[in-house]
Write a protein that holds these residues in place. Sequence first.
Motif, PDB file in Angstrom:
ATOM      1  N   LEU A 179     -16.924   5.130  -6.960  1.00 16.64           N
ATOM      2  CA  LEU A 179     -16.366   4.868  -8.288  1.00 16.64           C
ATOM      3  C   LEU A 179     -15.644   3.927  -8.420  1.00 16.64           C
ATOM      4  O   LEU A 179     -14.747   3.619  -9.422  1.00 16.64           O
ATOM      5  CB  LEU A 179     -15.665   6.423  -8.482  1.00 16.64           C
ATOM      6  N   GLY A 180     -15.101   3.173  -7.310  1.00 16.79           N
ATOM      7  CA  GLY A 180     -14.193   1.944  -7.354  1.00 16.79           C
ATOM      8  C   GLY A 180     -12.772   2.296  -7.171  1.00 16.79           C
ATOM      9  O   GLY A 180     -12.021   1.830  -7.573  1.00 16.79           O
ATOM     10  N   ILE A 181     -12.470   3.843  -6.947  1.00 15.25           N
ATOM     11  CA  ILE A 181     -11.272   4.193  -6.801  1.00 15.25           C
ATOM     12  C   ILE A 181     -10.843   3.969  -5.340  1.00 15.25           C
ATOM     13  O   ILE A 181     -11.259   4.219  -4.311  1.00 15.25           O
ATOM     14  CB  ILE A 181     -11.132   5.823  -6.743  1.00 15.25           C
ATOM     15  N   ASP A 182      -9.724   3.106  -5.632  1.00 22.45           N
ATOM     16  CA  ASP A 182      -8.870   2.606  -4.097  1.00 22.45           C
ATOM     17  C   ASP A 182      -8.546   4.000  -3.253  1.00 22.45           C
ATOM     18  O   ASP A 182      -8.017   4.688  -3.757  1.00 22.45           O
ATOM     19  CB  ASP A 182      -7.701   1.803  -4.329  1.00 22.45           C
ATOM     20  N   THR A 183      -9.004   3.697  -2.026  1.00 21.19           N
ATOM     21  CA  THR A 183      -8.461   4.753  -0.967  1.00 21.19           C
ATOM     22  C   THR A 183      -8.278   3.817   0.399  1.00 21.19           C
ATOM     23  O   THR A 183      -9.085   2.972   0.674  1.00 21.19           O
ATOM     24  CB  THR A 183      -9.587   5.787  -0.670  1.00 21.19           C
ATOM     25  N   PRO A 184      -7.269   4.190   1.309  1.00 21.85           N
ATOM     26  CA  PRO A 184      -7.013   3.524   2.323  1.00 21.85           C
ATOM     27  C   PRO A 184      -8.186   3.223   3.188  1.00 21.85           C
ATOM     28  O   PRO A 184      -8.855   4.439   3.409  1.00 21.85           O
ATOM     29  CB  PRO A 184      -5.985   4.010   3.130  1.00 21.85           C
ATOM     30  N   PRO A 185      -8.405   2.059   3.819  1.00 22.71           N
ATOM     31  CA  PRO A 185      -9.619   1.999   4.818  1.00 22.71           C
ATOM     32  C   PRO A 185      -9.680   2.782   5.804  1.00 22.71           C
ATOM     33  O   PRO A 185      -8.161   3.190   6.370  1.00 22.71           O
ATOM     34  CB  PRO A 185      -9.312   0.479   5.431  1.00 22.71           C
ATOM     35  N   TRP A 186     -10.679   3.477   6.335  1.00 22.93           N
ATOM     36  CA  TRP A 186     -10.616   4.570   7.283  1.00 22.93           C
ATOM     37  C   TRP A 186     -11.957   4.460   8.178  1.00 22.93           C
ATOM     38  O   TRP A 186     -12.739   3.566   8.048  1.00 22.93           O
ATOM     39  CB  TRP A 186     -10.965   5.748   6.413  1.00 22.93           C
ATOM     40  N   LEU A 228     -10.010  11.814  10.989  1.00 24.77           N
ATOM     41  CA  LEU A 228      -9.828  10.865   9.843  1.00 24.77           C
ATOM     42  C   LEU A 228      -8.841   9.812  10.415  1.00 24.77           C
ATOM     43  O   LEU A 228      -7.792  10.447  10.514  1.00 24.77           O
ATOM     44  CB  LEU A 228      -9.738  11.401   8.520  1.00 24.77           C
ATOM     45  N   VAL A 229      -9.124   8.516  10.696  1.00 19.16           N
ATOM     46  CA  VAL A 229      -8.135   7.645  10.724  1.00 19.16           C
ATOM     47  C   VAL A 229      -7.991   6.836   9.572  1.00 19.16           C
ATOM     48  O   VAL A 229      -8.956   6.414   9.003  1.00 19.16           O
ATOM     49  CB  VAL A 229      -8.541   6.806  11.990  1.00 19.16           C
ATOM     50  N   GLU A 230      -6.726   6.541   9.271  1.00 21.72           N
ATOM     51  CA  GLU A 230      -6.653   5.935   7.976  1.00 21.72           C
ATOM     52  C   GLU A 230      -5.571   4.646   8.060  1.00 21.72           C
ATOM     53  O   GLU A 230      -4.361   5.198   8.433  1.00 21.72           O
ATOM     54  CB  GLU A 230      -6.232   6.774   6.996  1.00 21.72           C
ATOM     55  N   ILE A 231      -5.620   3.681   7.527  1.00 24.55           N
ATOM     56  CA  ILE A 231      -4.535   2.679   7.564  1.00 24.55           C
ATOM     57  C   ILE A 231      -3.292   3.284   6.862  1.00 24.55           C
ATOM     58  O   ILE A 231      -3.355   3.857   5.673  1.00 24.55           O
ATOM     59  CB  ILE A 231      -5.146   1.455   7.067  1.00 24.55           C
ATOM     60  N   PHE A 232      -2.034   2.955   7.445  1.00 24.18           N
ATOM     61  CA  PHE A 232      -0.745   3.283   6.787  1.00 24.18           C
ATOM     62  C   PHE A 232      -0.568   2.148   5.784  1.00 24.18           C
ATOM     63  O   PHE A 232      -0.459   1.155   6.211  1.00 24.18           O
ATOM     64  CB  PHE A 232       0.214   3.382   8.033  1.00 24.18           C
ATOM     65  N   ILE A 233      -0.386   2.559   4.650  1.00 24.82           N
ATOM     66  CA  ILE A 233       0.016   1.757   3.526  1.00 24.82           C
ATOM     67  C   ILE A 233       1.369   2.265   3.274  1.00 24.82           C
ATOM     68  O   ILE A 233       1.601   3.378   2.587  1.00 24.82           O
ATOM     69  CB  ILE A 233      -1.210   1.994   2.298  1.00 24.82           C
ATOM     70  N   PRO A 234       2.374   1.164   3.341  1.00 21.61           N
ATOM     71  CA  PRO A 234       3.636   1.500   3.024  1.00 21.61           C
ATOM     72  C   PRO A 234       3.793   1.616   1.468  1.00 21.61           C
ATOM     73  O   PRO A 234       3.088   0.788   0.689  1.00 21.61           O
ATOM     74  CB  PRO A 234       4.492   0.419   3.628  1.00 21.61           C
ATOM     75  N   GLY A 235       4.810   2.513   0.971  1.00 18.81           N
ATOM     76  CA  GLY A 235       4.720   2.442  -0.666  1.00 18.81           C
ATOM     77  C   GLY A 235       5.362   3.868  -0.974  1.00 18.81           C
ATOM     78  O   GLY A 235       5.808   4.601  -0.231  1.00 18.81           O
ATOM     79  N   VAL A 236       5.413   4.284  -2.225  1.00 17.40           N
ATOM     80  CA  VAL A 236       5.826   5.368  -2.827  1.00 17.40           C
ATOM     81  C   VAL A 236       4.710   6.681  -2.858  1.00 17.40           C
ATOM     82  O   VAL A 236       3.602   6.426  -3.297  1.00 17.40           O
ATOM     83  CB  VAL A 236       6.181   5.279  -4.046  1.00 17.40           C
TER      84      VAL A 236
END
Length: 304
Positions: A106-113, A169-177
């Motif tokens: 759908l083009g919904i952003d999700t962290p690379p995994w 599931l391994v997922e890139i840590f994205i700093p943020g709120v």
Amino acid sequence: MHVILIAGGWSDEREVSLSGAKKIRTALEELGHRVTFFDPAQDFRHLVRTAREADFAFINLHGTPGEDGLIQAMLDKAGCPYQGAGAAASYLALDKGASKEVFETLGIDTPPWQFITPTQGADTPLALPLPVFVKPNKGGSSLGMSLVRTAGEFPSALSKVFAMCQSALVEIFIPGVELTCAVLGDRPLPLIMITPKAGAPFFDYENKYAADGAEEVCPAPVSDAVTRLVQERMLAAHNALGLTGYSRGDFILAADGTPYLLEINTLPGMTPTSLLPRAAGQVGLSFAALISELIRLGLEERGR
């Protein structure tokens, strides 16, 4: 109505389920319903028989069974309506990797995994840049999750997951709120901003359920544009997974303003500290009114 309240179960989230069930039972009785408590861990073989004698089932299970669609499939066989997503949609949403595939289409952003199974082994090379989160592909409440900052920590984090789940599931840590957004019926509710308590590396089990856990602000102090964007993406993901009734999604708002959808919960927590009741309160729904609305939506979706 005669309502069976299904809670407990045998997952690692059993105590969370039972805690929420106490408040739900009180609300159901305040609404005038006759309530029968049913714990699948104690009397699983009689679920269909019990459901056939009820007018409605209110499910408050977390993990497996409950969020995997098994209970919903059995209630369908019994002809007993219930709140929330059906069997197939529940299973799809519980599988973090599968749901991420849907988000990406759908083009919904999700962290690379990265998806890893015990067949590949705990010595599987990490294909993502550090730091990363390693977590069970199926499950909730942040149980079994690790924040891995060095390559040497990766194998033990995988082993921890494999001890409780058949895939990681391994997922890139994205700093943020951290933001969460719930959908009720066909409308998204106000956002909640979550700030883990000092010293906590992320929104873990203790932060979620302890009385002195994370700070949760509703409505979230973000711009109207960010609010609309997160709500639009949450509703799109909810519909794409085939969910009905309600759901709650977890997002990370990155520094560049991009909201990354992490996962969707089809049976959000209903404890005194849970997020969904708080968001519903912002649109004027008391806890009992929220329960009543969930029953109404469930009957509308699959009433006898």
